[in-house]
Design an enzyme around this catalytic site. Structure first.
Site, PDB file in Angstrom:
ATOM      1  N   TYR A  74      -8.465  22.813  -1.444  1.00 64.08           N
ATOM      2  CA  TYR A  74      -7.441  22.147  -1.062  1.00 64.08           C
ATOM      3  C   TYR A  74      -7.314  21.530   0.912  1.00 64.08           C
ATOM      4  O   TYR A  74      -7.675  20.162   0.824  1.00 64.08           O
ATOM      5  CB  TYR A  74      -5.791  23.271  -0.309  1.00 64.08           C
ATOM      6  CG  TYR A  74      -5.140  22.610   0.225  1.00 64.08           C
ATOM      7  CD1 TYR A  74      -3.407  21.535  -0.950  1.00 64.08           C
ATOM      8  CD2 TYR A  74      -4.886  22.038   1.016  1.00 64.08           C
ATOM      9  CE1 TYR A  74      -3.052  21.067  -0.738  1.00 64.08           C
ATOM     10  CE2 TYR A  74      -3.518  21.427   1.693  1.00 64.08           C
ATOM     11  CZ  TYR A  74      -2.929  21.595   0.610  1.00 64.08           C
ATOM     12  OH  TYR A  74      -1.655  20.225   1.046  1.00 64.08           O
TER      13      TYR A  74
ATOM     14  N   PHE B   9       0.722 -10.440   0.175  1.00 62.94           N
ATOM     15  CA  PHE B   9       0.305  -9.738  -1.619  1.00 62.94           C
ATOM     16  C   PHE B   9       1.390  -8.416  -1.594  1.00 62.94           C
ATOM     17  O   PHE B   9       2.108  -8.500  -0.419  1.00 62.94           O
ATOM     18  CB  PHE B   9      -1.087  -8.204  -2.004  1.00 62.94           C
ATOM     19  CG  PHE B   9      -0.968  -7.918  -2.873  1.00 62.94           C
ATOM     20  CD1 PHE B   9      -1.409  -8.889  -3.649  1.00 62.94           C
ATOM     21  CD2 PHE B   9      -1.337  -6.581  -2.792  1.00 62.94           C
ATOM     22  CE1 PHE B   9      -1.469  -7.658  -5.356  1.00 62.94           C
ATOM     23  CE2 PHE B   9      -0.658  -5.725  -4.279  1.00 62.94           C
ATOM     24  CZ  PHE B   9      -1.318  -6.681  -5.067  1.00 62.94           C
ATOM     25  N   THR B  10       2.045  -8.199  -2.974  1.00 61.88           N
ATOM     26  CA  THR B  10       3.205  -7.944  -2.515  1.00 61.88           C
ATOM     27  C   THR B  10       3.221  -6.744  -2.433  1.00 61.88           C
ATOM     28  O   THR B  10       4.286  -6.415  -1.472  1.00 61.88           O
ATOM     29  CB  THR B  10       3.361  -7.835  -4.335  1.00 61.88           C
ATOM     30  OG1 THR B  10       2.487  -7.005  -5.366  1.00 61.88           O
ATOM     31  CG2 THR B  10       3.220  -8.967  -5.251  1.00 61.88           C
TER      32      THR B  10
ATOM     33  N   ASP C 181      -8.106  -5.353   4.335  1.00 66.50           N
ATOM     34  CA  ASP C 181      -7.410  -5.656   2.895  1.00 66.50           C
ATOM     35  C   ASP C 181      -8.836  -5.971   2.448  1.00 66.50           C
ATOM     36  O   ASP C 181      -8.953  -7.284   1.298  1.00 66.50           O
ATOM     37  CB  ASP C 181      -6.587  -6.059   2.423  1.00 66.50           C
ATOM     38  CG  ASP C 181      -6.464  -6.380   0.995  1.00 66.50           C
ATOM     39  OD1 ASP C 181      -6.419  -5.068  -0.031  1.00 66.50           O
ATOM     40  OD2 ASP C 181      -4.824  -6.565   0.459  1.00 66.50           O
TER      41      ASP C 181
ATOM     42  N   LYS D 189      -9.930  -1.521  -8.233  1.00 63.83           N
ATOM     43  CA  LYS D 189      -9.968  -2.800  -8.201  1.00 63.83           C
ATOM     44  C   LYS D 189     -11.703  -2.189  -8.485  1.00 63.83           C
ATOM     45  O   LYS D 189     -12.027  -2.280  -8.125  1.00 63.83           O
ATOM     46  CB  LYS D 189      -9.468  -3.460  -7.319  1.00 63.83           C
ATOM     47  CG  LYS D 189      -8.060  -3.741  -6.386  1.00 63.83           C
ATOM     48  CD  LYS D 189      -7.605  -3.484  -8.335  1.00 63.83           C
ATOM     49  CE  LYS D 189      -5.592  -3.963  -7.753  1.00 63.83           C
ATOM     50  NZ  LYS D 189      -4.821  -4.593  -6.948  1.00 63.83           N
TER      51      LYS D 189
ATOM     52  N   ARG E 179       2.461 -14.650 -12.173  1.00 61.02           N
ATOM     53  CA  ARG E 179       2.512 -14.440 -10.307  1.00 61.02           C
ATOM     54  C   ARG E 179       2.631 -15.986 -10.340  1.00 61.02           C
ATOM     55  O   ARG E 179       2.592 -16.955 -10.231  1.00 61.02           O
ATOM     56  CB  ARG E 179       0.778 -14.833 -10.205  1.00 61.02           C
ATOM     57  CG  ARG E 179       0.103 -13.371  -9.545  1.00 61.02           C
ATOM     58  CD  ARG E 179       0.908 -12.948  -8.872  1.00 61.02           C
ATOM     59  NE  ARG E 179       0.286 -11.172  -8.532  1.00 61.02           N
ATOM     60  CZ  ARG E 179       1.573 -10.131  -8.320  1.00 61.02           C
ATOM     61  NH1 ARG E 179       1.974 -10.017  -8.929  1.00 61.02           N
ATOM     62  NH2 ARG E 179       0.800  -8.431  -8.186  1.00 61.02           N
TER      63      ARG E 179
ATOM     64  N   PHE F 270       9.404  -7.949 -10.381  1.00 62.60           N
ATOM     65  CA  PHE F 270       8.410  -8.601 -11.650  1.00 62.60           C
ATOM     66  C   PHE F 270       8.410  -7.041 -12.483  1.00 62.60           C
ATOM     67  O   PHE F 270       7.724  -7.495 -14.002  1.00 62.60           O
ATOM     68  CB  PHE F 270       6.972  -9.186 -10.735  1.00 62.60           C
ATOM     69  CG  PHE F 270       5.881  -8.371  -9.753  1.00 62.60           C
ATOM     70  CD1 PHE F 270       6.739  -8.861  -8.736  1.00 62.60           C
ATOM     71  CD2 PHE F 270       5.701  -7.780 -10.910  1.00 62.60           C
ATOM     72  CE1 PHE F 270       5.778  -8.123  -7.443  1.00 62.60           C
ATOM     73  CE2 PHE F 270       4.722  -7.209  -9.945  1.00 62.60           C
ATOM     74  CZ  PHE F 270       4.761  -7.188  -8.499  1.00 62.60           C
TER      75      PHE F 270
END
Ligand code: PLP
Length: 462
Positions: A76, A128-129, A219, A262, A386, A453
């Protein structure tokens, strides 16, 4: 093989395990698309032949990463894998402190909560969304400060991710530095078509940030792909390694959010990393509420291990050249047939320009959404919209934003498909292009309140 020369390359791996694909008929796919309300997010994966919906969490892990799973320390607190991850973040990304989260948006949530106050403005090189939504939920307002070329799908600018300092300065003069908690900078800007930011621009931003005492948050989701473009396009970087360039990019910023699904090639995971001690303590405290203890965030020990290994693999030149090279290969096949795509081809995806592909469909009838549906029915290839659907509605007017870019994204997972899959994809799209006059627009039958979306349903008009 040496870099630089234009000669054939092949995937720098061999395949140890295979996952069979289902071949389907056009009639079957037509039925699937209707059942999914013309939203490719609502298709069942097993009905998809080549899945280019996203490169998020869909990459193939290496044998080393799979071996890493077996080294999971599921304690943990204080898992050994956390310290391995921390070492990797320090070694490759330069940041001092890391807070693991379940994925990128977990990091964005925590960052926005600890840094943004009600009424703040957050400038960024395009939105970015999930990033923008978390900024808004924390009381901030996103302001686009990317160069105009980024909004032009036909501009050949080599670094469409660059910041426009006039726009940034305008904002600072208008609202004052106290209202700007940080500048949010994405490497290889997803929404612009996977377009990189240059090192020169980042260095200039660093100067600006020091002058006005406003931090820069990165990011870092696609930082390795960005580094590849800097290496091949920017003066002075030809002989630098991808790892050196990645490190330099990160060093010019104060912290990052990362969707590890990614670049670092894991199926789930992310983190927030910062240099500032005080900010780190706040983040570490908040992660306990929303994700889990600060030494695992939302991740199992084994996933942190695979991530630490993936970070190291993501900066290897042969890997990143083949990764970006495969995307360029698909893009070139489409360009050869005069299919309208965003140029230059970006690092993770080929973006079809639906405005030019379907000029007869008004943007409020969602041409990109319609095109993505049509490509699936034609070829079994799953892509995503997009454009107007993704961008959503202006909360003040209730109108669709009607963004300049109305795109269909063909996103290539890392290390998953071969060049032959890219050939089949291109052939399907070329067939759709030849019949484009017959494609009709769509209207909503269900429109969710947030990030519409993902779950929206449509029907055909006429
Ligand atoms: C995917 C992505 C995110 C969000 O990360 P998740 O892991 O999907 O939560 C944030 N920024 C960019 C640029 C992304 O591509």
């Amino acid at each position: 093989m040496e870099s630089g020369k234009k000669r054939s390359w092949a995937e720098p791996f061999k395949i140890k395990m295979v996952e069979p694909l289902k071949m389907t008929t056009r009639e079957y796919r037509q039925k699937c698309m209707e059942d999914a309300g013309y939203n490719t997010f609502l298709l069942k994966s097993e009905d998809v032949y080549i899945d280019l919906l996203t490169d998020s969490g869909t990459s193939a892990m290496s044998d080393r990463q799979w071996a890493g799973l077996m080294l999971g320390d599921e304690a943990y607190a204080g898992s050994r894998n956390f310290y391995h991850l921390e070492d990797a973040v320090r070694e490759f990304y330069s940041y001092k402190h890391v807070v693991p989260t379940h994925q990128g948006r977990g990091a964005e949530h925590i960052l926005s909560r600890i840094m943004i106050k009600d009424g703040d403005y957050v400038p960024g090189n395009m939105y970015f969304t999930t990033t923008r939504l978390h900024q808004e939920l924390a009381g901030g307002k996103f302001v686009d400060v990317i160069i105009d070329e980024a909004h032009d799908p036909n501009s050949r600018h080599p670094f469409k991710g660059d910041v426009d300092f006039e726009k940034l300065e305008d904002l600072r003069k208008k609202v004052g530095r106290e209202k700007i908690p940080y500048v949010c900078i994405a490497t290889c800007v997803n929404m612009a078509g996977g377009q990189p930011i240059s090192m020169a621009n980042l260095k200039k931003l660093r100067e600006w940030s020091k002058e006005h005492d406003i931090p820069v948050i990165h990011d870092a989701t696609r930082v390795a792909e960005n580094a590849y473009f800097i290496k091949v396009r920017e003066e002075g970087y030809k002989d630098k390694s991808i790892a050196e360039i990645v490190y330099e990019i990160c060093s010019l910023t104060d912290g990052c959010t990362m969707s590890a699904k990614k670049d670092p090639m894991v199926n789930i995971g992310g983190f927030l990393a910062v240099n500032d001690e005080e900010l780190f303590n706040k983040a570490r405290n908040m992660v306990v509420i929303y994700e889990g203890l600060h030494t695992y965030g939302g991740m199992a020990g084994r996933d942190m291990e695979a991530l630490a290994i993936g970070i190291e693999e993501s900066v290897q030149f042969d890997h990143i050249r083949a990764r970006v090279g495969q995307v360029e290969y698909l893009g070139q096949k489409l360009l050869d047939e005069k299919i309208p795509i965003v140029v230059p081809v970006g690092g993770h995806a080929v973006f079809l320009n639906a405005r030019e592909f379907l000029p007869h469909i008004d943007q409020d009838q969602f041409p990109a959404q319609s095109l993505a549906a049509e490509i699936f029915v034609e070829s079994g290839v799953r892509s995503m919209e997009r454009g107007n659907v993704s961008k959503g509605r202006n909360p003040e007017t209730g109108e669709n934003y009607r963004p300049a870019l109305e795109l269909v994204r063909l996103t290539i997972p890392r290390r998953v498909y071969t060049q032959a899959h890219m050939d089949v994809t291109a052939e399907g799209i070329i067939d759709v292009y030849q019949k484009r006059d017959k494609i009709k627009g769509l209207k909503f039958v269900y429109e969710p309140a947030y990030l519409r979306f993902f779950q929206a349903r449509f029907e055909k008009i006429g």
